[in-house]
Motif scaffolding. Structure first.
Motif, PDB file in Angstrom:
ATOM      1  N   TRP A  49       0.834  -1.201   0.000  1.00 62.70           N
ATOM      2  CA  TRP A  49       0.000   0.000   0.000  1.00 62.70           C
ATOM      3  C   TRP A  49       0.875   1.259   0.000  1.00 62.70           C
ATOM      4  N   ILE A  50       1.934   1.265   0.781  1.00 58.15           N
ATOM      5  CA  ILE A  50       2.832   2.416   0.850  1.00 58.15           C
ATOM      6  C   ILE A  50       3.447   2.691  -0.512  1.00 58.15           C
ATOM      7  N   ARG A  51       3.882   1.640  -1.182  1.00 58.01           N
ATOM      8  CA  ARG A  51       4.515   1.813  -2.492  1.00 58.01           C
ATOM      9  C   ARG A  51       3.524   2.364  -3.519  1.00 58.01           C
ATOM     10  N   GLU A  52       2.298   1.833  -3.500  1.00 52.48           N
ATOM     11  CA  GLU A  52       1.288   2.296  -4.449  1.00 52.48           C
ATOM     12  C   GLU A  52       0.875   3.733  -4.153  1.00 52.48           C
TER      13      GLU A  52
ATOM     14  N   LEU B 108       0.560   7.039   8.048  1.00 51.12           N
ATOM     15  CA  LEU B 108       1.482   6.645   6.981  1.00 51.12           C
ATOM     16  C   LEU B 108       1.428   7.623   5.820  1.00 51.12           C
ATOM     17  N   ASP B 109       0.226   8.044   5.465  1.00 55.38           N
ATOM     18  CA  ASP B 109       0.087   9.004   4.366  1.00 55.38           C
ATOM     19  C   ASP B 109       0.707  10.341   4.741  1.00 55.38           C
ATOM     20  N   SER B 110       0.544  10.755   5.992  1.00 53.84           N
ATOM     21  CA  SER B 110       1.151  12.004   6.439  1.00 53.84           C
ATOM     22  C   SER B 110       2.672  11.950   6.335  1.00 53.84           C
ATOM     23  N   GLU B 111       3.260  10.803   6.702  1.00 54.08           N
ATOM     24  CA  GLU B 111       4.709  10.666   6.605  1.00 54.08           C
ATOM     25  C   GLU B 111       5.157  10.646   5.146  1.00 54.08           C
ATOM     26  N   LEU B 112       4.373  10.011   4.275  1.00 53.83           N
ATOM     27  CA  LEU B 112       4.710  10.021   2.849  1.00 53.83           C
ATOM     28  C   LEU B 112       4.669  11.436   2.291  1.00 53.83           C
ATOM     29  N   ALA B 113       3.679  12.218   2.724  1.00 57.97           N
ATOM     30  CA  ALA B 113       3.579  13.608   2.264  1.00 57.97           C
ATOM     31  C   ALA B 113       4.806  14.406   2.701  1.00 57.97           C
ATOM     32  N   LYS B 114       5.246  14.200   3.952  1.00 54.63           N
ATOM     33  CA  LYS B 114       6.429  14.909   4.436  1.00 54.63           C
ATOM     34  C   LYS B 114       7.675  14.474   3.671  1.00 54.63           C
TER      35      LYS B 114
END
Length: 311
Positions: free
Chosen positions: A153-156, A185-191
């Motif tokens: 999910w993180i990769r996608e 997790l999405d917040s960390e990906l955005a950062k």
């Protein structure tokens, strides 16, 4: 941390509204919110028009406070400034229960200008309503992801939303650090995406180490070191300090400590298999900034005490 079972396979979802009736199953808020946004924007044609006002074509009801007649009347009312009207029923289990037969009949032949969205938690996969909506392409699964699905999910998400590439090992490290909360997790990906900027396209373990691990792990390792030294005063001081920075972090902090203990047990098992210190640290995807401290703590904790602490 406990994870839900892996969601069962489901037919592809027709997010353009053509299914007529949609059933959202599961209580994963991030998936429910993002899937609902996709459905509404594609159905009402606002996906490529950020200035479009779709409010006049959307109605929302609480399942325990609205009658089925009112919902059907709203679905059959011609939409204003749109081709379809979207009717969303929150807590739809309360509406489905007493009106299952009627909803099954409606799902067989829904109104062509109305799209019914049922947000439910407990609808079972063996019911006729579930099967009928799934067959039309209207089943949207929003169940909590299994631990084994988080890296995928993180990769996608990184690729589709932030145009960044993450390899499996780095995605697994991020999942280990944050847990199964998709909002976090999405917040960390955005950062991470902001940190990389437009030029860099690949999120590396060093990026996660710099931006994510350093924020949480150093404090947790100081707490673990105090526990290893049997210094109750220092351990409680560190714990209170962690909570003072984020009063809602108690659950995630306990989860991080448990992760550290599990990693120490794994490290002991790998060393017993003959792997070198550096090979163990690499195999465990231990962030670079804490590798030395982790290696020290593995030697300080006997296996029996680690298992006692984990329990």
């Amino acid at each position: 941390m406990a994870f839900a079972r892996k969601p069962h396979a489901a037919p592809p979802v027709a997010f353009d509204g053509s299914a007529g009736v949609y059933l959202f199953c599961g209580d994963e808020s991030f998936l429910r919110r993002t899937h609902l946004h996709t459905l509404v924007s594609k159905t009402l044609g606002t996906k490529d028009d950020p200035d479009a006002d779709a409010s006049m074509a959307i109605s929302q009801f609480a399942g325990g406070e609205v009658s089925l007649a009112a919902v059907l009347d709203e679905l059959r009312t011609l939409p204003f400034l749109a081709e379809r009207r979207v009717v969303i029923v929150q807590d739809a289990d309360a509406l489905i229960g007493p009106h299952r037969d009627a909803l099954e009949k409606y799902a067989e032949k829904p109104c062509p200008t109305g799209v019914l969205v049922l947000l439910a938690d407990d609808e079972r996969s063996n019911t006729r309503l579930y099967k009928a909506i799934a067959a039309r392409g209207g089943l949207v699964l929003c169940e909590r992801l299994a631990q084994s699905d988080l890296a995928r999910w993180i990769r996608e998400r990184a690729k589709d939303t932030y145009q960044k590439t993450v390899d499996y090992e780095t995605a697994s490290l991020l999942a280990d650090l944050i847990g199964d909360d998709l909002d976090k997790l999405d917040s960390e990906l955005a950062k991470l995406a902001t940190y990389l900027g437009a030029e860099r396209k690949t999120i590396t373990p060093e990026d996660v180490d710099e931006l994510v691990a350093n924020q949480r792990m150093h404090e947790a390792f100081e707490l673990t070191a105090a526990i290893a030294g049997k210094d109750a005063t220092a351990a409680l001081t560190r714990w209170n300090d962690m909570l003072s920075k984020d009063p809602n972090s108690s659950y995630s902090s306990v989860g991080l400590i448990a992760w550290q203990i599990r990693q120490m047990l794994r490290a002991r098992a790998l060393r017993a298999q003959g792997l070198s210190r550096d090979e163990v640290l690499s195999r465990l995807r231990m962030p670079f900034s804490v590798r030395e401290r982790f290696a020290e703590q593995v030697n300080k904790f006997p296996e029996r005490r680690l298992r006692m602490l984990l329990a």
